[in-house]
Design a protein around this motif. Structure first.
Motif, PDB file in Angstrom:
ATOM      1  N   TYR A 111      -5.160   0.151   9.376  1.00 31.47           N
ATOM      2  CA  TYR A 111      -4.677   0.098   7.730  1.00 31.47           C
ATOM      3  C   TYR A 111      -3.523  -1.528   8.391  1.00 31.47           C
ATOM      4  N   ASN A 112      -4.258  -2.098   8.831  1.00 31.07           N
ATOM      5  CA  ASN A 112      -3.329  -3.825   8.817  1.00 31.07           C
ATOM      6  C   ASN A 112      -1.912  -3.313   8.983  1.00 31.07           C
ATOM      7  N   ILE A 113      -1.615  -2.639   9.973  1.00 32.07           N
ATOM      8  CA  ILE A 113      -0.360  -2.068  10.365  1.00 32.07           C
ATOM      9  C   ILE A 113       0.446  -3.216  11.683  1.00 32.07           C
ATOM     10  N   PRO A 114       1.258  -4.334  11.727  1.00 31.27           N
ATOM     11  CA  PRO A 114       1.232  -4.907  13.164  1.00 31.27           C
ATOM     12  C   PRO A 114       1.366  -4.732  13.720  1.00 31.27           C
ATOM     13  N   THR A 115       0.686  -4.859  14.890  1.00 39.34           N
ATOM     14  CA  THR A 115       0.932  -4.665  15.834  1.00 39.34           C
ATOM     15  C   THR A 115       0.722  -5.513  17.277  1.00 39.34           C
ATOM     16  N   ALA A 116       0.500  -5.358  18.779  1.00 41.69           N
ATOM     17  CA  ALA A 116       0.208  -6.422  19.416  1.00 41.69           C
ATOM     18  C   ALA A 116      -1.143  -6.569  19.862  1.00 41.69           C
ATOM     19  N   ILE A 243      10.257  -4.206   7.003  1.00 40.83           N
ATOM     20  CA  ILE A 243      10.214  -2.638   8.097  1.00 40.83           C
ATOM     21  C   ILE A 243       8.899  -1.439   6.603  1.00 40.83           C
ATOM     22  N   GLU A 244       9.520  -0.895   5.697  1.00 39.54           N
ATOM     23  CA  GLU A 244       9.432  -0.912   4.701  1.00 39.54           C
ATOM     24  C   GLU A 244       7.557  -1.138   3.391  1.00 39.54           C
ATOM     25  N   GLU A 245       7.946  -2.623   3.710  1.00 39.76           N
ATOM     26  CA  GLU A 245       7.257  -2.695   3.478  1.00 39.76           C
ATOM     27  C   GLU A 245       5.258  -2.874   4.354  1.00 39.76           C
ATOM     28  N   LYS A 246       5.968  -3.001   5.898  1.00 40.52           N
ATOM     29  CA  LYS A 246       4.683  -3.435   5.980  1.00 40.52           C
ATOM     30  C   LYS A 246       4.902  -2.681   7.267  1.00 40.52           C
ATOM     31  N   VAL A 247       5.197  -1.288   7.443  1.00 36.87           N
ATOM     32  CA  VAL A 247       5.244  -0.669   8.487  1.00 36.87           C
ATOM     33  C   VAL A 247       5.288   1.123   7.316  1.00 36.87           C
ATOM     34  N   VAL A 248       6.321   1.615   7.091  1.00 40.32           N
ATOM     35  CA  VAL A 248       6.707   2.822   6.906  1.00 40.32           C
ATOM     36  C   VAL A 248       5.505   2.939   5.219  1.00 40.32           C
ATOM     37  N   LYS A 249       4.966   2.121   3.901  1.00 43.26           N
ATOM     38  CA  LYS A 249       4.590   2.888   3.181  1.00 43.26           C
ATOM     39  C   LYS A 249       2.907   2.751   3.829  1.00 43.26           C
ATOM     40  N   PRO A 250       2.968   1.560   4.179  1.00 43.13           N
ATOM     41  CA  PRO A 250       1.141   1.786   4.905  1.00 43.13           C
ATOM     42  C   PRO A 250       0.899   3.807   6.320  1.00 43.13           C
ATOM     43  N   THR A 251       1.872   3.081   6.578  1.00 43.53           N
ATOM     44  CA  THR A 251       2.011   4.344   7.647  1.00 43.53           C
ATOM     45  C   THR A 251       1.533   5.957   6.982  1.00 43.53           C
ATOM     46  N   TYR A 253       0.435   6.185   3.508  1.00 47.09           N
ATOM     47  CA  TYR A 253      -0.467   6.321   2.670  1.00 47.09           C
ATOM     48  C   TYR A 253      -1.728   6.504   3.427  1.00 47.09           C
ATOM     49  N   GLY A 254      -1.176   5.782   5.323  1.00 47.02           N
ATOM     50  CA  GLY A 254      -2.307   5.703   5.480  1.00 47.02           C
ATOM     51  C   GLY A 254      -3.530   6.920   6.477  1.00 47.02           C
ATOM     52  N   MET A 255      -2.006   7.569   6.643  1.00 44.43           N
ATOM     53  CA  MET A 255      -2.248   9.242   6.913  1.00 44.43           C
ATOM     54  C   MET A 255      -2.755  10.088   5.959  1.00 44.43           C
ATOM     55  N   GLY A 259      -6.295  12.361   5.735  1.00 44.87           N
ATOM     56  CA  GLY A 259      -6.037  14.013   5.520  1.00 44.87           C
ATOM     57  C   GLY A 259      -4.945  14.372   6.116  1.00 44.87           C
ATOM     58  N   ILE A 260      -4.598  13.370   6.965  1.00 42.54           N
ATOM     59  CA  ILE A 260      -3.197  14.206   7.553  1.00 42.54           C
ATOM     60  C   ILE A 260      -1.989  13.928   6.796  1.00 42.54           C
TER      61      ILE A 260
END
Ligand code: AMP
Ligand code: GLY
Length: 422
Positions: A111-116, A243-251, A253-255, A259-260
């Motif tokens: 889901y293109n969420i920034p990480t190492a 944080i909301e736009e790049k992490v919370v919302k896509p998380t 959405y993706g979950m 289906g979880i």
């Protein structure tokens, strides 16, 4: 209604403190609770999820709140829901966000969420070749839950290779290390941000900062956390937005897309690198001690927050935060985190200062009770919390309270919140 809180630490004690005066809350039960939670409700000696569900059915439990990750990862939410019980926490599948670092990293990537940058592997040769391509230090992580010890930050390639082969052979963490993540080191500052989620909607809480090392100046071994404060000035409106736009919302959405849907507390362990947010990890529960400083800052009903979170109704809830600050100082036992210490009696002086009575309190964690007396019996024994108009005032009150608490071998850091005050 009656409430059941699963867990036994300071986190669970502080949740109960925030709930107990709510007019919607009748009796609070804890499973298993600690030697002090019995002052706030009743402790239950039940751990089996089916048995707990039956207890909840038979005792008008209208809401169960799960504190720690282990029961979530083991599927307590799924069992309670199969009995049509209302429970606040993530399902077994959703809890893989914490239970499996490989699941988590692949989710972030998908889901293109920034990480190492990372690889996952169960092969020593692949691990070794990837390690040769990274600059130092190098981060090696066991896939499964390791009680907070599964991350090695290696300062040489040899150390990284040894850590990965010890994990892969099962030597260091058994099955939890049979697959690993190797990733680049991120150099920045860490923040803990929490969102209360109902599968679709979320409420963001103010960011907190934990202090993981045992000793002042961030020295000594890693611990579960030696103190926290909130809100931290290390974050501004722009960063919250990011944080909301790049992490919370896509998380969320993706979950949901996978289906979880994610319900419960989403704890984002973030590293801020040159102003950019990167996800280090998710946890599926409140941080401990972060929870203990966040709970007293929520002015609106904490019951509503959890209940609406558990029933998919967060969209029509407004939460009101205090404009004050909270600082929490963890007091640990003599040999924490190396080994358990001999239990010693806890004596709290009579509190005579009005400001301490009104603006400070104790949260009990690793304590037991015998003949009506409290004993320090766990690693992290209790926290002294101070609330103030600014971080310094809150910290001064927390330390003043710490001076009123005595037990043999007590240890605490004297520099909690230093990053906010320097
Ligand atoms: P985790 O359990 O993944 O949060 O890792 C535990 C701690 O290790 C974090 O709180 C960080 O302090 C540190 N850590 C983990 N991953 C990294 C990384 N890629 N770069 C720098 N520090 C890290
Ligand atoms: N305080 C960090 C944690 O609970 O994982």
């Amino acid at each position: 209604m009656n409430i059941l809180i699963i867990g036994s630490g300071g986190r669970e004690y502080s949740i109960a403190l925030a709930l107990k005066d709510d007019e919607q809350v009748d009796k609070i039960y804890f499973a298993p609770g600690n030697g002090a939670t019995c002052d706030l409700g009743e402790n239950l000696d039940i751990s089996d999820f089916e048995e707990l569900s039956l207890f909840a059915k038979n005792n008008s439990i209208g809401l169960t709140i799960v504190g720690p990750e282990a029961p979530l990862v083991a599927g307590i939410v799924d069992v309670f829901k199969s009995y049509n019980l209302t429970i606040f926490g993530s399902s077994k599948l959703a809890s893989q966000l914490e239970g499996s670092k490989i699941f988590m990293k692949n989710f972030l990537k998908k889901y293109n969420i920034p990480t190492a940058a990372f690889i996952e592997t169960d092969d020593k040769k692949v691990a070794s070749e990837f390690i040769d391509t990274l600059s130092l230090p190098i981060v090696v992580k066991a896939d499964g839950l390791c009680g907070g010890k599964g991350v090695i930050i290696a300062n040489s390639r040899e150390e990284a290779k040894k850590a990965s082969s010890d994990m892969l052979s099962g030597e260091s963490f058994g099955d939890a290390g049979k697959s690993i993540i190797i990733e680049e080191f991120l150099d920045g500052y860490e923040l803990s941000v929490f969102a209360i989620c109902d599968g679709e909607n979320y409420k963001l809480l103010p960011a907190a900062q934990d202090h993981k090392r045992l000793l002042d100046k961030d020295l000594g071994p890693n611990t579960g956390g030696m103190g926290a404060y909130a809100p931290t000035p290390l974050i501004d409106e722009n960063l919250y937005k990011e944080i909301e736009e790049k992490v919370v919302k896509p998380t969320l959405y993706g979950m949901k897309k996978d289906g979880i849907p994610y319900e419960g507390v989403l704890f984002m362990g973030l590293m801020i690198v040159d102003g950019e947010v990167k996800v280090l990890e998710y946890n599926v529960r409140f941080g401990d001690p972060e929870c203990e400083v966040l709970m007293p800052l929520i002015k609106s009903s904490v019951f509503d927050l959890f209940y609406k979170g558990a029933t998919g109704n967060l969209d029509n809830l407004n939460i009101e935060m205090s404009d004050e600050y909270a600082v929490g100082i963890v007091m640990s036992s003599k040999d924490y985190p190396y080994k358990s210490s001999i239990a010693s009696e806890i004596i709290v002086d009579e509190i005579v200062l009005d400001e301490l009575k009104e603006k400070a309190h104790i949260v009990y964690a690793g304590v037991s009770r015998e003949d009506g007396k409290l004993f320090a019996s766990g690693g992290r024994v209790l926290l002294c919390i101070g609330i103030g108009k600014n971080i310094k005032e809150a910290r001064d009150l927390a330390y003043l309270m710490a001076g009123q608490v005595h037990f043999a071998g007590k240890h605490y850091r004297t520099d909690i919140a230093y990053q906010a005050l320097s």
